[in-house]
Enzyme design. Structure first.
Site, mmCIF file in Angstrom:
data_model
loop_
_atom_site.group_PDB
_atom_site.id
_atom_site.type_symbol
_atom_site.label_atom_id
_atom_site.label_comp_id
_atom_site.label_asym_id
_atom_site.label_seq_id
_atom_site.Cartn_x
_atom_site.Cartn_y
_atom_site.Cartn_z
ATOM 1 N N VAL A 176 1.114 -3.732 3.847
ATOM 2 C CA VAL A 176 0.969 -5.004 4.577
ATOM 3 C C VAL A 176 2.203 -5.896 4.552
ATOM 4 O O VAL A 176 2.218 -6.926 5.230
ATOM 5 C CB VAL A 176 -0.224 -5.876 4.122
ATOM 6 N N LYS A 230 0.367 3.478 -2.880
ATOM 7 C CA LYS A 230 -0.796 4.366 -3.026
ATOM 8 C C LYS A 230 -0.380 5.845 -2.979
ATOM 9 O O LYS A 230 -1.014 6.688 -3.612
ATOM 10 C CB LYS A 230 -1.847 4.055 -1.959
ATOM 11 N N TYR A 235 -3.271 -2.205 -10.204
ATOM 12 C CA TYR A 235 -3.191 -2.111 -8.742
ATOM 13 C C TYR A 235 -2.230 -3.168 -8.178
ATOM 14 O O TYR A 235 -1.345 -2.879 -7.371
ATOM 15 C CB TYR A 235 -4.608 -2.277 -8.176
ATOM 16 N N TYR A 291 -4.562 3.934 7.793
ATOM 17 C CA TYR A 291 -5.910 3.356 7.898
ATOM 18 C C TYR A 291 -6.602 3.764 9.195
ATOM 19 O O TYR A 291 -6.527 4.925 9.583
ATOM 20 C CB TYR A 291 -5.862 1.826 7.760
ATOM 21 N N SER A 349 0.798 -1.239 0.000
ATOM 22 C CA SER A 349 0.000 0.000 0.000
ATOM 23 C C SER A 349 0.823 1.278 0.000
ATOM 24 O O SER A 349 0.262 2.357 -0.196
ATOM 25 C CB SER A 349 -0.924 0.034 1.211
HETATM 26 N N1 GLN Z 1 -2.124 -5.403 -1.943
HETATM 27 C C1 GLN Z 1 -2.708 -5.208 -0.653
HETATM 28 C C2 GLN Z 1 -4.214 -5.360 -0.732
HETATM 29 O O1 GLN Z 1 -4.790 -4.928 -1.685
HETATM 30 C C3 GLN Z 1 -2.345 -3.846 -0.165
HETATM 31 C C4 GLN Z 1 -2.956 -3.535 1.164
HETATM 32 C C5 GLN Z 1 -2.008 -2.892 2.130
HETATM 33 O O2 GLN Z 1 -0.800 -2.866 1.961
HETATM 34 N N2 GLN Z 1 -2.570 -2.408 3.199
HETATM 35 O O3 GLN Z 1 -4.842 -5.876 0.133
#
Ligand code: GLN
Length: 314
Positions: free
Chosen positions: A268, A71, A198, A250, A68
């Site tokens: 993650v 992003k 993505y 988050y 993430s």
């Molecule tokens: N690729 C992970 C997902 O879509 C990214 C989520 C994350 O890093 N929080 O769930």
């Protein structure tokens, strides 16, 4: 803080001693099967000052999937398009919000309740909309994200193909989010194409050192200090940093503001990037996560670092 403060190395060692053991209470993400193989004992902290001085401890040269954290960089690309073309900013901010979600990053419930408008670009649904916007403005959107990161890290980068394939096989929830967005008319390109983009950006592999370098331009009013290249206007760099501060971790964003006080973005695979405006970019990495999907030892490390080096912006 200044780059040559003699106690930075000492502070990093103390922070690492305190933070490493915290990883024992966390869990490595396993819903993307390839991430479950991560070594939970990996730990690194990299600080890169605007003048290029680097301070590091631990596994800062071992690549991991940025997940993430990507992003932030997709949002930066979208902001670049907004600077270059009239109407893109209006379109973008009518399709994705700028408020913290208070819900998990992959929540479906909130998206349904709020009729297909994701709360912010740092959660999965928001990033899917940003990727959809990029599709309309880039010939090769996945390539564009990788190239932006290569420019900022000053290194060639690659995509971890095992992780990418593994996530493609475990896309149920993200596919559900994309379908819900499409159903509300908030996805203009094919669901599969947007998801491919993505997953590609989530699987880009970088080291903590490369990430700390790459995020620095946001601490430098939008200019990459390594090359002098303007990446974003000062105004837009500040806006991206504001979204990191309020939404980058988050449903733990309030806790991060309280305990760390820096614009941060987590992934993650256990990485967390942050900036100290006008001073540095930083990255911590430790794969075991807490309940909210943020690196547990990373959280502890950022708190201890912010306290010892007086980094908080609040
Ligand atoms: N690729 C992970 C997902 O879509 C990214 C989520 C994350 O890093 N929080 O769930």
């Amino acid at each position: 803080m200044t780059a040559d403060r003699p106690d930075v190395t000492e502070a990093l060692a103390e922070v690492a001693d305190i933070a490493r053991p915290a990883a024992a209470d966390g869990t490595v993400a396993s819903y993307i099967p390839a991430l479950a193989h991560a070594d939970p004992s990996r730990f690194g902290i990299a600080l890169v000052d605007l003048d290029g001085t680097e301070h590091a401890i631990g596994d800062v040269d071992v690549p991991f999937p940025i997940q993430s954290i990507s992003k932030v960089f997709s949002l930066v690309l979208a902001m670049q398009k907004a600077e270059a073309h009239d109407g893109v900013a209006e379109e973008l901010w009518s399709r994705v919000g700028r408020e913290p979600s208070g819900d998990p990053y992959n929540s479906l419930v909130q998206l349904e309740r709020e009729r297909g408008i994701p709360r912010n670009p740092m959660i999965n649904a928001g990033a899917l909309v940003i990727d959809d916007v990029l599709f309309g403005h880039c010939d090769d959107a996945p390539r564009a994200t990788l190239e932006l990161l290569e420019l900022l890290a000053g290194d060639r980068l690659s995509v971890d193909e095992d992780v990418r394939r593994s996530e493609v096989g475990a896309l149920h929830r993200n596919r559900a989010l994309a379908n819900l967005l499409a159903d509300f008319g908030n996805l203009h390109h094919a669901v599969d194409d947007v998801l491919d983009n993505y997953v590609h950006e989530c699987a880009i592999a970088m080291t903590a050192r490369q990430l700390a370098r790459a995020i620095r331009f946001l601490a430098n009013d939008g200019i990459d200090p390594a090359t002098g290249t303007r990446i974003l206007s000062r105004e837009l760099a500040r806006r991206v940093a504001a979204i990191m501060l309020t939404c980058g971790t988050y449903d733990a964003a309030g806790e991060f503001a309280f305990n760390v006080g820096l614009p941060c973005k987590s992934g993650v695979a256990g990485g967390i990037v942050g900036i100290v405006p006008r001073h540095m970019g930083l990255c911590v990495w430790s794969p075991p996560l807490d309940r909210t999907g943020n690196s547990l030892a990373g959280r502890v490390a950022l708190h201890e670092l912010a306290e010892r080096l007086d980094l908080s912006i609040v």
